[in-house]
Design a protein around this motif. Structure first.
Motif, PDB file in Angstrom:
ATOM      1  N   SER A 244      52.666  51.899  52.353  1.00 36.27           N
ATOM      2  CA  SER A 244      52.442  50.524  51.929  1.00 36.27           C
ATOM      3  C   SER A 244      53.452  50.160  50.859  1.00 36.27           C
ATOM      4  CB  SER A 244      51.012  50.366  51.396  1.00 36.27           C
ATOM      5  OG  SER A 244      50.814  51.213  50.296  1.00 36.27           O
ATOM      6  N   SER A 245      53.566  48.862  50.615  1.00 38.01           N
ATOM      7  CA  SER A 245      54.519  48.389  49.618  1.00 38.01           C
ATOM      8  C   SER A 245      54.066  48.786  48.235  1.00 38.01           C
ATOM      9  CB  SER A 245      54.637  46.866  49.713  1.00 38.01           C
ATOM     10  OG  SER A 245      53.386  46.283  49.410  1.00 38.01           O
ATOM     11  N   SER A 246      54.996  48.799  47.294  1.00 38.37           N
ATOM     12  CA  SER A 246      54.694  49.266  45.953  1.00 38.37           C
ATOM     13  C   SER A 246      53.659  48.404  45.273  1.00 38.37           C
ATOM     14  CB  SER A 246      55.976  49.275  45.114  1.00 38.37           C
ATOM     15  OG  SER A 246      56.524  47.958  45.052  1.00 38.37           O
ATOM     16  N   SER A 247      53.593  47.125  45.666  1.00 37.71           N
ATOM     17  CA  SER A 247      52.658  46.225  44.998  1.00 37.71           C
ATOM     18  C   SER A 247      51.229  46.469  45.430  1.00 37.71           C
ATOM     19  CB  SER A 247      53.034  44.772  45.302  1.00 37.71           C
ATOM     20  OG  SER A 247      52.947  44.532  46.693  1.00 37.71           O
ATOM     21  N   SER A 248      51.017  47.153  46.608  1.00 29.40           N
ATOM     22  CA  SER A 248      49.655  47.340  47.093  1.00 29.40           C
ATOM     23  C   SER A 248      49.294  48.797  47.296  1.00 29.40           C
ATOM     24  CB  SER A 248      49.482  46.598  48.432  1.00 29.40           C
ATOM     25  OG  SER A 248      50.396  47.098  49.384  1.00 29.40           O
ATOM     26  N   SER A 249      50.207  49.717  47.020  1.00 35.01           N
ATOM     27  CA  SER A 249      49.964  51.122  47.311  1.00 35.01           C
ATOM     28  C   SER A 249      48.866  51.705  46.442  1.00 35.01           C
ATOM     29  CB  SER A 249      51.256  51.922  47.128  1.00 35.01           C
ATOM     30  OG  SER A 249      51.716  51.791  45.791  1.00 35.01           O
ATOM     31  N   THR A 250      48.621  51.121  45.295  1.00 35.35           N
ATOM     32  CA  THR A 250      47.616  51.667  44.394  1.00 35.35           C
ATOM     33  C   THR A 250      46.267  50.975  44.545  1.00 35.35           C
ATOM     34  OG1 THR A 250      48.306  50.131  42.661  1.00 35.35           O
ATOM     35  CG2 THR A 250      49.360  52.302  42.705  1.00 35.35           C
ATOM     36  N   LEU A 251      46.174  50.005  45.438  1.00 34.47           N
ATOM     37  CA  LEU A 251      44.924  49.275  45.606  1.00 34.47           C
ATOM     38  C   LEU A 251      43.901  50.120  46.356  1.00 34.47           C
ATOM     39  CD1 LEU A 251      46.207  45.727  46.627  1.00 34.47           C
ATOM     40  CD2 LEU A 251      45.279  46.424  44.417  1.00 34.47           C
ATOM     41  N   THR A 252      42.654  50.030  45.938  1.00 33.07           N
ATOM     42  CA  THR A 252      41.578  50.684  46.679  1.00 33.07           C
ATOM     43  C   THR A 252      41.172  49.793  47.843  1.00 33.07           C
ATOM     44  OG1 THR A 252      39.839  49.639  45.375  1.00 33.07           O
ATOM     45  CG2 THR A 252      40.726  51.739  44.558  1.00 33.07           C
ATOM     46  N   THR A 253      40.422  50.371  48.769  1.00 36.76           N
ATOM     47  CA  THR A 253      39.969  49.592  49.925  1.00 36.76           C
ATOM     48  C   THR A 253      39.143  48.391  49.490  1.00 36.76           C
ATOM     49  OG1 THR A 253      39.933  51.581  51.291  1.00 36.76           O
ATOM     50  CG2 THR A 253      38.644  49.706  52.066  1.00 36.76           C
ATOM     51  N   SER A 254      38.251  48.605  48.536  1.00 38.60           N
ATOM     52  CA  SER A 254      37.408  47.506  48.062  1.00 38.60           C
ATOM     53  C   SER A 254      38.244  46.391  47.454  1.00 38.60           C
ATOM     54  CB  SER A 254      36.402  48.019  47.030  1.00 38.60           C
ATOM     55  OG  SER A 254      35.535  48.963  47.601  1.00 38.60           O
ATOM     56  N   ALA A 255      39.288  46.772  46.719  1.00 39.70           N
ATOM     57  CA  ALA A 255      40.143  45.768  46.091  1.00 39.70           C
ATOM     58  C   ALA A 255      40.902  44.967  47.143  1.00 39.70           C
ATOM     59  CB  ALA A 255      41.117  46.441  45.134  1.00 39.70           C
ATOM     60  N   ILE A 256      41.349  45.651  48.186  1.00 32.88           N
ATOM     61  CA  ILE A 256      42.069  44.963  49.264  1.00 32.88           C
ATOM     62  C   ILE A 256      41.158  43.944  49.939  1.00 32.88           C
ATOM     63  CG2 ILE A 256      43.155  45.276  51.523  1.00 32.88           C
ATOM     64  CD1 ILE A 256      44.045  48.060  50.496  1.00 32.88           C
ATOM     65  N   ILE A 257      39.925  44.364  50.226  1.00 28.96           N
ATOM     66  CA  ILE A 257      38.967  43.464  50.873  1.00 28.96           C
ATOM     67  C   ILE A 257      38.681  42.265  49.980  1.00 28.96           C
ATOM     68  CG2 ILE A 257      36.607  43.246  51.734  1.00 28.96           C
ATOM     69  CD1 ILE A 257      38.466  44.838  53.541  1.00 28.96           C
ATOM     70  N   LYS A 258      38.545  42.517  48.673  1.00 26.61           N
ATOM     71  CA  LYS A 258      38.266  41.424  47.738  1.00 26.61           C
ATOM     72  C   LYS A 258      39.426  40.432  47.712  1.00 26.61           C
ATOM     73  CE  LYS A 258      35.984  39.372  44.383  1.00 26.61           C
ATOM     74  NZ  LYS A 258      36.941  38.325  44.043  1.00 26.61           N
ATOM     75  N   GLN A 259      40.660  40.948  47.656  1.00 26.79           N
ATOM     76  CA  GLN A 259      41.829  40.069  47.662  1.00 26.79           C
ATOM     77  C   GLN A 259      41.905  39.269  48.961  1.00 26.79           C
ATOM     78  OE1 GLN A 259      45.458  42.157  46.835  1.00 26.79           O
ATOM     79  NE2 GLN A 259      44.890  42.688  44.726  1.00 26.79           N
ATOM     80  N   PHE A 260      41.598  39.937  50.067  1.00 28.43           N
ATOM     81  CA  PHE A 260      41.620  39.255  51.365  1.00 28.43           C
ATOM     82  C   PHE A 260      40.610  38.110  51.399  1.00 28.43           C
ATOM     83  CE2 PHE A 260      38.943  39.145  55.228  1.00 28.43           C
ATOM     84  CZ  PHE A 260      39.783  38.402  56.045  1.00 28.43           C
ATOM     85  N   GLN A 261      39.397  38.365  50.913  1.00 31.30           N
ATOM     86  CA  GLN A 261      38.364  37.328  50.918  1.00 31.30           C
ATOM     87  C   GLN A 261      38.792  36.127  50.080  1.00 31.30           C
ATOM     88  OE1 GLN A 261      35.139  40.074  49.662  1.00 31.30           O
ATOM     89  NE2 GLN A 261      33.982  39.265  51.388  1.00 31.30           N
ATOM     90  N   ASP A 262      39.399  36.410  48.927  1.00 26.99           N
ATOM     91  CA  ASP A 262      39.848  35.318  48.059  1.00 26.99           C
ATOM     92  C   ASP A 262      40.970  34.521  48.718  1.00 26.99           C
ATOM     93  OD1 ASP A 262      38.024  36.151  46.190  1.00 26.99           O
ATOM     94  OD2 ASP A 262      39.468  37.331  45.025  1.00 26.99           O
ATOM     95  N   ALA A 263      41.869  35.232  49.406  1.00 37.10           N
ATOM     96  CA  ALA A 263      43.020  34.560  50.009  1.00 37.10           C
ATOM     97  C   ALA A 263      42.671  33.838  51.303  1.00 37.10           C
ATOM     98  CB  ALA A 263      44.130  35.584  50.275  1.00 37.10           C
ATOM     99  N   ALA A 264      41.620  34.312  52.004  1.00 37.21           N
ATOM    100  CA  ALA A 264      41.293  33.751  53.317  1.00 37.21           C
ATOM    101  C   ALA A 264      40.762  32.330  53.228  1.00 37.21           C
ATOM    102  CB  ALA A 264      40.268  34.637  54.024  1.00 37.21           C
TER     103      ALA A 264
END
Length: 327
Positions: A244-264
């Motif tokens: 994954s890219s450096s900006s998202s490589s440290t994100l946890t699964t929960s954090a990714i889902i949260k960001q997705f929900q906010d962006a969707a």
């Protein structure tokens, strides 16, 4: 004068005999009329019972109830059969909706009813009771698998799913439970495959927006006692991960889902589950699973949507189910 008086006696006697004869004929005619009316009523009732019996043998319970209700002068046989069909239909509807707590009382009433000896009714009742027992057993295995999954006991969960799969699908509710269980088993197998091939990268998990969900009207697989089980709806699945890219490589699964929900920009239901099914250097592919309503009819189905979330830009695209493209 005396001679004239004597000669009138034969005439009087003949008149009296005639009157008696006419009276007897009138009584006899009335008896025939009453007998004919009784015979017609009996024939009508027999025809109603015969037609209803045929409809019951074809499992057309609502139609049979209408037929019995059409009887002009219903006798005890018609009334008792109509009562039995009322109990049957109440139990049948509760079972169709998988409302086992409600169905329990209806089936107890139906099973103990002895007001009719109609053969078709008795056969239909026996078949419905067998379906009820099978649905209770299927619910028991399904709920046990959900509970096992909530504590990450994957082996036991798969064993209960296999038991559910072996239950004869004699009722639509069982078919629906088997379909849901198959999806759970596939998620478990995907997770196990990802664990065996993983090189230390974090495997994705299905993340539920709510921590638990309640499955009401469930039954133990080994007893007829209805129970309600609450279990977490979390399951695990594999991710086709790459660097994954450096900006998202440290994100946890929960954090990714949260960001997705906010962006969707979409308001998801609290029991929606999210499954990261693919990961590239540019985006995460996320499947939203909208859980079916457990209290609805057995025809309800799980619905899914697939999205791609680009963490660097914050953009979200959705798959067109018809074309398979993301827009």
């Amino acid at each position: 004068m005396d001679h004239a008086y004597r000669s009138s006696w034969p005439l009087i006697v003949m008149v009296l005999i005639g009157l008696i004869t006419l009276s007897g004929c009138a009584k006899n005619t009335g008896g025939v009329t009453a007998s004919s009316a009784t015979t017609a009523t009996n024939n009508s009732t027999t025809a109603v019972l015969t037609k209803a019996d045929q409809q019951i043998s074809q499992t057309k319970i609502a139609a049979a109830r209408k037929t019995l209700a059409s009887a002009a002068n219903p006798n005890a046989a018609v009334k008792n059969l109509a009562t039995g069909l009322k109990y049957y239909q109440e139990a049948e509807e509760a079972l169709e909706n998988n409302q086992l707590s409600l169905a329990k009382g209806y089936f107890e009433t139906l099973s103990s009813y002895d007001g009719t000896t109609d053969a078709s009714f008795i056969a239909a009742r026996q078949k419905l009771v067998k379906q009820y027992q099978a649905v209770k057993q299927a619910n028991g295995y399904y709920n046990a698998a959900r509970d096992d999954l909530s504590v990450h006991d994957l082996a036991t969960a798969k064993a209960n799913i296999d038991k559910l799969d072996r239950v004869s699908a004699s009722h639509p509710v069982i078919k629906e439970l088997q379909k849901k269980a198959l999806a759970m088993k596939q998620a478990i197998m995907n997770y196990e495959a990802s664990q065996s091939t993983s090189s230390g990268s974090e495997s994705s998990t299905v993340v539920s927006s709510s921590s638990s969900s309640s499955l009401s009207d469930s039954n133990s697989a080994t007893s007829s006692t209805d129970s309600t089980s609450s279990s977490s709806s979390t399951a695990t699945s594999s991710s086709d991960s790459s660097t994954s890219s450096s900006s998202s490589s440290t994100l946890t699964t929960s954090a990714i889902i949260k960001q997705f929900q906010d962006a969707a920009g979409v308001t998801f239901a609290s029991d929606t589950e999210f499954n990261i099914t693919k990961q590239t250097s540019d985006y995460y592919q996320i499947t939203a699973v909208y859980a079916a309503d457990e209290s609805s009819s057995s025809a309800s189905k799980t619905v899914t949507d697939t999205y791609r979330y680009y963490p660097d830009s914050g953009n979200v695209t959705k798959e067109d189910s018809a074309s398979g493209t993301f827009e």
